[in-house]
Scaffold this motif. Structure first.
Motif, short mmCIF file in Angstrom:
data_model
loop_
_atom_site.label_atom_id
_atom_site.label_comp_id
_atom_site.label_asym_id
_atom_site.label_seq_id
_atom_site.Cartn_x
_atom_site.Cartn_y
_atom_site.Cartn_z
N TYR A 37 0.82 -1.20 0.00
CA TYR A 37 0.00 0.00 0.00
C TYR A 37 0.86 1.26 0.00
CZ TYR A 37 -3.33 3.57 1.37
OH TYR A 37 -4.08 4.71 1.41
N PHE A 38 1.91 1.28 0.85
CA PHE A 38 2.73 2.49 0.89
C PHE A 38 3.53 2.66 -0.40
CE2 PHE A 38 1.45 2.77 5.28
CZ PHE A 38 1.37 4.14 5.46
N PHE A 40 2.40 1.93 -3.27
CA PHE A 40 1.38 2.48 -4.17
C PHE A 40 1.18 3.97 -3.90
CE2 PHE A 40 -3.26 3.26 -4.81
CZ PHE A 40 -3.32 3.09 -6.18
N ILE A 41 0.94 4.32 -2.62
CA ILE A 41 0.58 5.69 -2.30
C ILE A 41 1.79 6.63 -2.45
CG2 ILE A 41 0.97 5.74 0.22
CD1 ILE A 41 -2.32 6.85 -1.16
N LEU A 42 3.02 6.11 -2.18
CA LEU A 42 4.19 6.96 -2.34
C LEU A 42 4.55 7.15 -3.82
CD1 LEU A 42 6.34 5.88 0.72
CD2 LEU A 42 5.06 8.00 0.39
N ILE A 44 2.31 7.51 -6.04
CA ILE A 44 1.39 8.58 -6.42
C ILE A 44 1.91 9.92 -5.94
CG2 ILE A 44 -0.92 9.50 -5.96
CD1 ILE A 44 -1.75 6.46 -5.77
N ALA A 45 2.50 9.94 -4.73
CA ALA A 45 2.99 11.21 -4.19
C ALA A 45 4.23 11.71 -4.92
CB ALA A 45 3.29 11.04 -2.70
N PHE A 46 5.17 10.79 -5.22
CA PHE A 46 6.45 11.24 -5.79
C PHE A 46 6.49 11.17 -7.31
CE2 PHE A 46 7.90 10.20 -1.45
CZ PHE A 46 8.55 11.40 -1.15
N PRO A 48 3.74 10.44 -9.88
CA PRO A 48 2.39 10.06 -10.34
C PRO A 48 2.34 9.64 -11.81
CG PRO A 48 2.53 12.41 -9.87
CD PRO A 48 3.79 11.82 -9.39
N LEU A 51 2.29 5.77 -12.88
CA LEU A 51 1.04 5.00 -12.96
C LEU A 51 0.22 5.41 -14.18
CD1 LEU A 51 -0.01 4.89 -9.20
CD2 LEU A 51 0.83 3.01 -10.58
N GLY A 52 0.58 6.53 -14.78
CA GLY A 52 -0.14 6.99 -15.97
C GLY A 52 0.44 6.43 -17.26
N THR A 62 -4.18 2.79 -18.51
CA THR A 62 -2.86 2.96 -17.93
C THR A 62 -2.54 1.79 -17.01
OG1 THR A 62 -3.87 4.23 -16.17
CG2 THR A 62 -2.96 5.48 -18.01
N GLY A 64 -1.76 1.98 -14.12
CA GLY A 64 -2.32 2.27 -12.80
C GLY A 64 -3.61 1.54 -12.53
N ILE A 65 -4.39 1.26 -13.56
CA ILE A 65 -5.70 0.60 -13.36
C ILE A 65 -5.51 -0.85 -12.88
CG2 ILE A 65 -7.89 -0.05 -14.46
CD1 ILE A 65 -7.78 2.88 -14.71
N GLY A 68 -4.00 -0.88 -9.36
CA GLY A 68 -4.99 -0.57 -8.31
C GLY A 68 -5.87 -1.77 -8.01
N TYR B 100 -9.22 8.29 -11.98
CA TYR B 100 -8.34 7.42 -11.20
C TYR B 100 -8.27 7.78 -9.72
CZ TYR B 100 -4.46 4.27 -10.40
OH TYR B 100 -3.69 3.24 -9.93
N LEU B 103 -10.22 5.77 -7.34
CA LEU B 103 -9.69 4.44 -7.02
C LEU B 103 -8.68 4.53 -5.87
CD1 LEU B 103 -9.72 1.45 -7.91
CD2 LEU B 103 -7.83 1.96 -9.43
N ILE B 107 -9.05 2.42 -2.35
CA ILE B 107 -8.01 1.50 -1.88
C ILE B 107 -7.62 1.85 -0.45
CG2 ILE B 107 -5.57 0.83 -2.21
CD1 ILE B 107 -6.14 0.96 -5.23
N MET B 249 -7.23 8.97 -16.51
CA MET B 249 -6.66 7.63 -16.40
C MET B 249 -5.44 7.58 -15.49
SD MET B 249 -8.84 6.09 -18.15
CE MET B 249 -8.14 4.45 -18.02
N SER B 250 -4.98 8.73 -14.98
CA SER B 250 -3.80 8.73 -14.11
C SER B 250 -4.09 9.48 -12.81
CB SER B 250 -2.60 9.41 -14.79
OG SER B 250 -2.81 9.55 -16.16
N PRO B 251 -3.21 9.31 -11.80
CA PRO B 251 -3.41 10.04 -10.54
C PRO B 251 -3.43 11.55 -10.80
CG PRO B 251 -1.69 8.39 -10.31
CD PRO B 251 -2.05 8.42 -11.75
N VAL B 255 -3.83 13.50 -3.90
CA VAL B 255 -2.72 13.54 -2.95
C VAL B 255 -1.53 14.15 -3.66
CG1 VAL B 255 -3.21 11.81 -1.20
CG2 VAL B 255 -2.53 11.07 -3.45
N SER B 256 -1.20 15.36 -3.27
CA SER B 256 -0.22 16.11 -4.05
C SER B 256 1.18 15.97 -3.47
CB SER B 256 -0.62 17.58 -4.09
OG SER B 256 -1.08 17.96 -2.81
N ALA B 261 -0.05 12.43 1.52
CA ALA B 261 -0.32 11.06 1.09
C ALA B 261 -0.20 10.10 2.27
CB ALA B 261 0.65 10.65 -0.01
#
Lengths: 104, 554
Positions: A37-38, A40-42, A44-46, A48, A51-52, A62, A64-65, A68, B100, B103, B107, B249-251, B255-256, B261
């Motif tokens: 999970y982290f 995944f979420i990191l 997205i944070a650093f 993004p 995943l696109g 993408t 990312g789907i 997820g 996205y 999602l 999660i 389709m992307s983040p 969460v910026s 995050a």
């Protein structure tokens, strides 16, 4: 719970096995879900845009789907793995411990 | 008792009927099929409540449905408790608006469940009786620990209730054409009926039925959407991006920065494991085995539901967005951007009409209402238990009270909480309540969870550490939410937030754990030594269930 009973269960080999097996199993599984999970979420944070990335050239889907979706399924599968082992192996050990204290 | 019950049913019907007439007078769209289906649902659940009332004789029946719910049933009920109207409409609306990002949110709401299973569910079931404060105060001093745990529970419950009540009022106003106040009162009265008469047994079955209806309805919608694209996700996404652009389709911007995050992740994970109405559900099953099964099934249902909401959100993009039937023309003329009637959160509702016509719209509207009823009932029962079991029976009466008296207090507490929920629901109608659920999760993660978790696993925990650290966590969460952007800027109208992050959990949870640790290890009192000594016996019971509460026989 009486003190003698506590001392007795504490020294019961089945109890020692139960606690060590379950703790290490639960910690391993907890770490797996936290890492996934982290990660995944990191991401997205650093990063993004990672995943696109399109799944294949010309595709709008993408990566990312599926990633997820895999995180969701992974969480469910982990609960299944834990429940299966705990409801057989760990419960058998627990029942043995319960029998051993009832036997006397 | 039965006469009161009948009277209350009749007055509910009267409220409902008068509301329906007022709706017509105001010339709001009155959705007949929705009302018929809703009346069927209410009738069935009141029937269950009547049945449950006859079987609810002891405090144990009232708080835990006798402890004989199966793992599968409890899993379904947990899912029914957790899949609120906010997550059904809110997350599908978020997917509809941002793709996205929706999602990512779902999660986050799911990943707390495996942790609950691995760390919390079994010891909770083995140590507790009715509330999670039973576990937290197992070897610590009853008075202070229960007071703190009950405060955390009641704060979480009331905040959550406000969010549900305001949401329900607006939703029902939109769906059924009822007046806002009538809708809020109707929800409040029905909830009081379910809980006071049927206790946990009625609440459980309301949640199970609702979960079944919601999952069936959402499955139908998702299949209907996919059937349009020959079950090809590629084709669905291709069409959606034609309409809304490739960015969905992307983040995106949900969460910026890394701190936000992680903080959101901490709030969702540990907050879920600290929600009193969720924790209470584990006392309704017979033993640790059924508790584990509950989480397994609940995680499956909730995960499946989030996959469905993702498809539903995309379905709404292709079938609702830019569809003149659902376009808010007045708003579009001023702001542009093709807004839909009732805002983004109505995306799933409009989609139900697009795929299934008026009849299915009615069904989904009734399900949305049922969802609210089920969630508020679970919340109210948890809040009432904290008042009657923790505050009244354990702190005020020091345990010298019989179960029947305790149950009466619980029922009074239910009515009081119901009235508070109705009043707050009406008071907050025009307020921006976006911060409320976030605050509830932050409190659950920063006060309830650390005390519960450490009481189960950390030998050196003492009453002093738990009380000071837990209070610090609670205070930090509340203060940082007030100083953060959602309240400080959006609600109070300041230009710059003193605390820059929207989610305080990373900081408040850290404060709670550090506070508990520091004030425990420096506690050299005689009592602290006894509390540490008592850990071993508690740990054995938490691991094996020896001495744990069983199911009542009937």
């Amino acid at each position: 719970m009486k003190k003698e009973l506590v001392e007795k269960i504490k020294r019961n080999p089945d109890y020692i096995a139960l606690v060590s097996k379950r703790s290490s199993f639960a910690i391993k599984l907890s770490i797996s879900i936290l890492v996934v999970y982290f990660a995944f979420i990191l991401t997205i944070a650093f990063e993004p845009s990672l995943l696109g990335t399109p799944l294949s050239e010309g595709s709008v889907t993408t990566i990312g789907i599926p990633i997820g979706m895999v995180v969701i399924v992974f969480a469910f599968v982990l609960t299944g793995i834990y429940t299966k082992r705990a409801n057989s192996e760990f419960d058998d050990l627990t029942n043995k411990i319960k029998k051993s204290i009832k036997g006397q | 008792m039965n006469r009161i019950f009948l009277f209350l049913i009749l007055s509910t019907i009267a409220i409902f009927a008068s509301g329906a007439i007022e709706g017509e007078v105001q010339k709001q769209a009155l959705n007949m099929s929705a009302i018929v289906m809703f009346v069927i649902f209410v009738g069935a659940t009141l029937g269950i409540t009547y049945w449950a009332a006859k079987r609810t004789k002891s405090a144990k029946d009232f708080y835990t449905a006798g402890g004989g719910i199966t793992g599968f049933q409890n899993g379904m009920a947990i899912a029914g408790d957790y899949m609120s109207a906010a997550s059904f409409l809110g997350i599908s609306g978020l997917v509809y608006a941002k793709g996205y990002d929706g999602l990512i949110y779902s999660i986050g709401f799911l990943v707390g469940w495996p942790i609950i299973l691995f760390m919390i569910a079994e010891p909770l079931r083995n140590l507790g009786k009715y509330t999670f404060a039973d576990v937290a105060s197992y070897r610590l001093r009853q008075g202070p620990i229960r007071t703190l745990a009950a405060s955390g529970s009641i704060a979480t419950v009331i905040l959550y209730l406000i969010a549900q009540m305001v949401g329900s009022g607006k939703l029902i106003q939109l769906l059924f054409g009822l007046q806002y106040e009538v809708a809020v009162i109707l929800v409040g009265v029905l909830m009081i009926l379910y809980v006071t008469f049927g206790g946990m047994l009625a609440t459980t079955w309301v949640q199970i039925i609702k979960a079944f209806l919601l999952l069936s309805g959402a499955t139908f919608m998702a299949i209907a959407v996919m059937a349009h694209y020959d079950f090809s996700f590629g084709a669905l996404f291709a069409h959606a991006t034609e309409l809304k652009g490739i960015a969905i389709m992307s983040p995106g911007g949900l969460v910026s920065d890394p701190i936000s995050a992680i903080s959101l992740a901490v709030a969702l994970m540990f907050g879920t494991a600290g929600l009193p109405h969720i924790l209470m559900r584990f006392f309704t099953v017979a033993d640790a085995k059924e508790a584990r099964k509950s989480v397994f099934y609940a995680t499956g249902f909730i995960g499946y539901f989030y996959i469905l909401t993702f498809i539903i959100g995309f379905g709404a993009i292709v079938m609702v967005f830019k569809n003149p039937q659902y376009l808010d023309m007045a708003k579009d003329a001023i702001e542009g951007g093709s807004p839909i009637l009732g805002g983004n959160n109505m995306a799933a509702i409009h989609l139900s009409h697009a795929v299934g016509g008026d009849f299915f719209l009615g069904f989904i509207s009734a399900v949305a209402f049922a969802t609210i009823l089920a969630v508020v009932s679970g919340l109210t029962l948890a809040g009432a238990s904290a008042i009657s079991h923790d505050l009244y029976a354990s702190v005020f009466k020091k345990g010298n009270v019989d179960g029947i008296k305790e149950m009466q207090v619980s029922k009074i507490a239910t009515v009081v909480l119901g009235v508070i929920a109705i009043i707050m629901g009406i008071m907050f109608e025009k307020q921006n309540i976006a911060f409320v659920v976030g605050l509830a999760f932050a409190i659950a993660a920063s006060a309830n969870f650390p005390i519960l978790f450490l009481s189960m696993y950390w030998k050196k925990l003492t009453t002093r550490g738990a009380v000071i650290g837990g209070s610090l966590g609670l205070a930090t969460a509340v203060i940082l939410v007030i100083l953060g952007p959602t309240v400080w800027i959006d609600l109070l109208g300041n230009t710059k937030a003193i605390f820059p992050y929207q989610y305080p959990a990373l900081f408040s949870v850290t404060v709670a754990f550090l506070g508990i640790w520091f004030f425990s290890i420096t506690d050299n009192s005689h009592e602290a030594a006894l509390e540490r000594e008592a850990f071993e016996a508690q740990y054995i019971r938490s691991q094996t269930g020896i001495g744990a509460e069983g199911a009542s026989s009937h």
